[in-house]
Scaffold this active site. Structure first.
Site, short mmCIF file in Angstrom:
data_model
loop_
_atom_site.label_atom_id
_atom_site.label_comp_id
_atom_site.label_asym_id
_atom_site.label_seq_id
_atom_site.Cartn_x
_atom_site.Cartn_y
_atom_site.Cartn_z
N ASN A 12 0.87 -1.19 0.00
CA ASN A 12 0.00 0.00 0.00
C ASN A 12 0.90 1.23 0.00
OD1 ASN A 12 -1.80 2.04 0.55
ND2 ASN A 12 -2.28 1.38 2.64
N TRP A 13 1.00 1.85 -1.17
CA TRP A 13 1.93 2.97 -1.31
C TRP A 13 1.38 4.27 -0.70
CZ3 TRP A 13 3.91 2.49 -7.12
CH2 TRP A 13 4.55 1.25 -7.26
N LYS A 14 0.11 4.23 -0.33
CA LYS A 14 -0.55 5.43 0.26
C LYS A 14 -0.33 6.64 -0.64
CE LYS A 14 -0.04 3.34 4.76
NZ LYS A 14 0.05 3.50 6.20
N HIS A 98 -9.37 0.90 5.08
CA HIS A 98 -8.10 1.08 5.78
C HIS A 98 -8.32 2.00 6.98
CE1 HIS A 98 -4.00 2.36 6.62
NE2 HIS A 98 -3.61 1.27 5.98
N GLU A 100 -6.76 4.39 8.10
CA GLU A 100 -6.59 5.83 7.83
C GLU A 100 -7.86 6.42 7.23
OE1 GLU A 100 -2.95 5.44 5.62
OE2 GLU A 100 -1.90 4.92 7.47
N GLU A 170 -5.16 -5.40 10.72
CA GLU A 170 -4.15 -4.37 10.92
C GLU A 170 -4.40 -3.65 12.24
OE1 GLU A 170 -2.27 -3.06 6.98
OE2 GLU A 170 -4.00 -1.80 7.32
N GLY A 176 2.61 1.95 10.85
CA GLY A 176 3.53 3.07 10.71
C GLY A 176 4.25 3.44 12.00
N SER A 216 3.64 -2.48 10.33
CA SER A 216 5.10 -2.50 10.45
C SER A 216 5.72 -3.84 10.05
CB SER A 216 5.52 -2.09 11.87
OG SER A 216 5.08 -0.77 12.15
N GLY A 237 2.83 -1.22 4.34
CA GLY A 237 2.84 0.21 4.05
C GLY A 237 4.26 0.68 3.76
N GLY A 238 4.89 1.27 4.78
CA GLY A 238 6.22 1.89 4.63
C GLY A 238 7.24 1.04 3.89
C1 PEP Z 1 -0.70 -0.03 6.30
O1 PEP Z 1 -0.90 1.16 6.31
O2 PEP Z 1 -1.52 -0.79 5.75
C2 PEP Z 1 0.49 -0.52 6.99
C3 PEP Z 1 0.48 -1.75 7.40
O3 PEP Z 1 1.53 0.38 7.16
P1 PEP Z 1 2.99 0.05 7.76
O4 PEP Z 1 3.46 -1.21 7.11
O5 PEP Z 1 3.82 1.25 7.39
O6 PEP Z 1 2.82 -0.10 9.24
#
Ligand code: PEP
Length: 254
Positions: A12-14, A98, A100, A170, A176, A216, A237-238
């Site tokens: 997920n590049w957001k 998600h 967010e 999640e 994050g 993470s 994500g990251g």
């Molecule tokens: C996400 O936003 O779906 C996520 C899991 O982010 P991260 O891997 O950065 O915690």
């Protein structure tokens, strides 16, 4: 150990990556991951990069996902993108609910279930996200919260639709933040989610649904998380923004 369900790793590049940056990353992924057949690999760029990325992954083992979509098919919904327009770029997956979007766009379970139904009707595979906040975990409400999200966000789906749907557990406190749920914590909730799915749709369907872990995930914890019996992949994500870390996660998940 051979897994019962095929692992699915989605990035997920957001709200990151210009078209040029997106192409750079995806060209690298295509090169690095060309030999991987054991994992479904999905990248979810921002809407603005979908067309370019779609062309760049043509005839590869990488699939395309969007990060959101409208519940509606077309019409006067300024700023929204429906399933049909995503399909123009050969999008196959869409992340829904998600945390967010639940937090910043105030999306609720009822809206997410309408989006999931619209996605499935258009032959898109929804990746439906659920997860508790730190406060909810610390007050012992994780299962209650996750069950309500599952029942609400997947309300009205048939068994056939449920089987195609991917879930992502999640924990909000792990997104994050660098804090990962331990593999035992993840397994506990994943097994619980499968129990809820079995109550809704029966054992057989529950056993077929893939449940990703997200929060993470990095190259150095992917293997341990994926070794859990009910963890069927990761929503990243990251660490999906860099070639090395995302390809290592994919490789370490086999
Ligand atoms: C996400 O936003 O779906 C996520 C899991 O982010 P991260 O891997 O950065 O915690």
């Amino acid at each position: 150990m051979e897994k019962e369900r095929k692992i699915i790793i989605a990035g997920n590049w957001k709200m990151n990556k210009t078209v040029a940056e997106a192409l750079d990353l995806v060209h690298g992924l295509r090169r690095e991951l060309a030999a991987i057949k054991e994992v479904d690999i999905v990248v979810c760029p921002p809407f603005t990069a979908l067309e370019s990325v779609s062309k760049a992954i043509l005839d590869s083992n990488i699939r395309l996902g969007a990060q959101n979509m409208s519940e509606h098919g077309e019409g006067a919904y300024t700023g929204e993108i429906p399933a049909g327009m995503l399909k123009e770029f050969s999008v196959g997956y869409v992340i829904l609910g998600h945390s967010e979007r639940r937090q910043f766009q105030r999306e609720d379970d009822a809206l997410i279930s309408r989006k999931a139904a619209a996605a499935l009707t258009a032959n898109l595979i929804p990746i439906v996200c659920v997860g508790e906040t730190l406060l909810e975990r610390e007050s012992g409400r994780t299962q209650k919260v996750v069950e309500a999200q599952i029942r609400g966000s997947l309300a009205g789906l048939s068994g056939e639709q449920m089987e195609k749907t991917v879930l992502a557990y999640e924990p909000v406190w792990a997104i994050g933040t660098g804090k990962t749920a331990t593999s035992a914590q993840a397994q506990e909730v994943h097994a619980f989610i499968r129990k809820v799915l079995a109550a809704l749709h029966g054992e057989l369907i529950a056993r077929r649904v893939r449940i990703q872990y997200g929060g993470s995930v990095k190259a150095n914890n992917a293997r341990e998380l994926m070794s859990q019996p009910d963890v069927d992949g990761a929503l990243v994500g990251g660490a999906s923004l860099e070639l090395r870390s995302f390809s290592d996660i994919v490789r370490n998940s086999i």
